[in-house]
Design an enzyme around this catalytic site. Structure first.
Site, PDB file in Angstrom:
ATOM      1  N   ALA A  11     -27.165 140.409  82.488  1.00 49.32           N
ATOM      2  CA  ALA A  11     -25.708 140.425  82.289  1.00 49.32           C
ATOM      3  C   ALA A  11     -25.128 139.028  82.414  1.00 49.32           C
ATOM      4  O   ALA A  11     -24.029 138.834  82.927  1.00 49.32           O
ATOM      5  CB  ALA A  11     -25.058 141.360  83.306  1.00 49.32           C
ATOM      6  N   ARG A  17     -18.448 135.943  71.583  1.00 48.41           N
ATOM      7  CA  ARG A  17     -17.929 136.737  70.465  1.00 48.41           C
ATOM      8  C   ARG A  17     -16.854 137.729  70.899  1.00 48.41           C
ATOM      9  O   ARG A  17     -16.093 138.213  70.064  1.00 48.41           O
ATOM     10  CB  ARG A  17     -19.076 137.470  69.768  1.00 48.41           C
ATOM     11  CG  ARG A  17     -19.908 136.566  68.876  1.00 48.41           C
ATOM     12  CD  ARG A  17     -21.078 137.304  68.274  1.00 48.41           C
ATOM     13  NE  ARG A  17     -22.138 137.515  69.257  1.00 48.41           N
ATOM     14  CZ  ARG A  17     -23.262 138.190  69.005  1.00 48.41           C
ATOM     15  NH1 ARG A  17     -23.467 138.710  67.806  1.00 48.41           N
ATOM     16  NH2 ARG A  17     -24.183 138.328  69.941  1.00 48.41           N
ATOM     17  N   LYS A 336       4.149 162.168  90.939  1.00 49.82           N
ATOM     18  CA  LYS A 336       3.351 161.119  91.571  1.00 49.82           C
ATOM     19  C   LYS A 336       3.226 161.443  93.047  1.00 49.82           C
ATOM     20  O   LYS A 336       4.221 161.612  93.746  1.00 49.82           O
ATOM     21  CB  LYS A 336       4.036 159.759  91.364  1.00 49.82           C
ATOM     22  CG  LYS A 336       3.219 158.554  91.850  1.00 49.82           C
ATOM     23  CD  LYS A 336       3.416 158.194  93.306  1.00 49.82           C
ATOM     24  CE  LYS A 336       4.816 157.736  93.592  1.00 49.82           C
ATOM     25  NZ  LYS A 336       4.957 157.296  95.027  1.00 49.82           N
TER      26      LYS A 336
END
Length: 453
Positions: A11, A17, A336
């Site tokens: 990794a 890219r 919530k």
């Protein structure tokens, strides 16, 4: 005796890219970093430990890779000299003498334990190297696996392949398993006499065979070997992951009307006979029990929806939302850190935050729990079988007892005892004829402004 195994996860790529301010393997698939998907897959193969080879964002990558119960040691690759060189960055771990070494990549997040276990079995059966391959109808660009009499005799890169070899559709994934007792000797023999001057892990096939070792290959589904190098590929991998997980859930008994519009997180749990309508998004930590209904255009994260409960359409459940059996949170509602009791209804246009709503209670349209004073959050407690009238504001901290009734349009700032009726609004007054006076005055002002203009 169970064989020991080290998983070496590469990794350390620069991720150029991806064109990102962070390492490629930190980008998420199903709301989970790619590297965590990979660690999870190797962990299911009964590994002993993980050697994580890192480069850019080393600390962040190591943190993202951390999974409970998995021992991870990080190794920094300072130079990028090929896959063989990258594996040897974990030399100290490899030297500890594991039976098996698995080599995989942090940017292949769809891999599962199946092919990795098959590769390990190949080592147990006597192979020194086991390469994981995949069949594809689009092999262009991949190295081909050339097999004879059950053994892998070469990995032929396309530019070096004959026409007959290019017709082979079994391709190299880059993943492999290595006999741990021979690994360092084999890896140290990899040279860099090639155009790029790099050390290629694939050279192990030829090296092991030249030393009389057995080299074989196992097959993996093409989807599992899909790598990710840029944003377009990241979106493609996300699509593949979602399609696979949706299919698994539907086969397990979950109904989805338009599955292609439902987006799941890596840890989404949905029970049998639950119904998911179109355009629903599940963030991390969502648990939907059997028989629940999630109506269209809802967003659920860190929430639990019990059996028989209904959510939406156009509802949002944030972390800490907990809906009991038979409860309902309807359209344009947000919950919530709120517990909605059994059979309770929060039907429309309502915010429930840091609150408990008792069983059988009805919350009218436009109700708001005013839970934040600008510094701290406060609790609202609403009892069972209570009625909260529409357009009410409940200013926390406040409690409303069982069987109480809050009149519509009220602002409640003090405790409402059980069975009480609470009014928290100004008394209505009537001024007969005053509307006409106000209208005429407004028209006169408007006319005067027009004259001046």
């Amino acid at each position: 005796m169970e064989r020991t195994c080290l998983a070496v996860i590469l990794a350390a790529g620069d991720s150029t890219r991806m064109k990102s301010s962070k390492s490629k393997v930190l980008h998420a698939v199903a709301n989970r970093p790619m590297i965590a998907h990979v660690v999870d897959a190797v962990a299911k193969t009964a590994i002993s430990s993980v050697a994580l080879v890192v480069g850019r964002d080393a600390e962040a990558v190591a943190k993202a890779a951390t999974i409970d119960g998995v021992e991870i040691e990080t190794f920094l690759q300072r130079e990028r000299l090929g896959t063989g060189h990258a594996v040897l960055a974990a030399r100290d771990a490899i030297a500890r003498g594991y039976d098996d070494i698995i080599v995989t990549y942090g940017d292949v997040p769809l891999q599962t334990e199946g092919p990795l276990k098959a590769a390990r079995q190949g080592l147990a059966d006597g192979s020194d190297i086991v390469v994981i391959g995949f069949h594809t109808d689009k092999p262009t660009g991949y190295g081909r696996l050339l097999v004879k009499d059950g053994e892998l005799i070469a990995i032929r890169e396309e530019k070096d392949a004959t026409d007959a070899e290019r017709a082979v559709t079994w391709c190299n994934s880059g993943l492999m398993a290595i006999n741990g007792r021979k690994a360092l000797d084999l890896l140290s023999r990899i040279g860099n006499s090639n155009a790029k001057g790099e050390y290629y892990l694939t050279d192990l096939v030829e090296i092991a065979r030249s030393l009389g070792g057995r080299v074989t290959a196992v097959d993996a589904p093409e989807i599992e070997m899909t790598g990710c190098n840029n944003r377009a590929e990241l979106a493609y991998v996300e699509r593949l992951w979602q399609e696979r997980r949706r299919h698994e859930l539907m086969i397990s008994g979950v109904s989805m009307i338009a599955p292609e519009t439902v987006f799941l997180s890596h840890d989404t749990v949905i029970g049998q006979d639950a119904l998911i309508e179109p355009n629903v998004i599940f963030g991390p930590g969502a648990v939907i029990d059997s028989g629940a209904v999630i109506h269209a255009f809802s967003h659920i994260e860190g929430a639990h929806v019990a059996a028989g409960a209904a959510v939406g359409p156009f509802a949002r459940l944030r972390p800490g939302a907990d809906l009991a059996e038979g409860s309902k949170v309807g359209n344009f509602c947000e919950v919530k850190n709120g517990k909605i009791g059994e059979g309770a209804k929060v039907n429309h246009l309502t915010y429930i935050g840091d609150a408990t709503v008792g069983a059988g209670t009805n919350i009218g349209a436009g109700t708001i729990t005013c839970n934040y004073d600008g510094v701290n959050k406060h609790q609202t407690v609403i009892g069972e079988n209570t009625f909260i009238g529409s357009n009410s504001s409940l200013v926390a901290p406040v409690s409303i007892g069982d069987n109480a009734y809050v009149a519509s349009g009220s602002v409640i700032t003090a405790e409402v005892p059980a069975d009480a009726l609470a009014f928290g609004r100004a008394r209505q007054e009537l001024k007969p004829g005053r509307a006409t006076v106000l209208r005429e005055r407004a028209l006169a002002i408007k006319a005067a402004k027009k004259t001046k203009g």
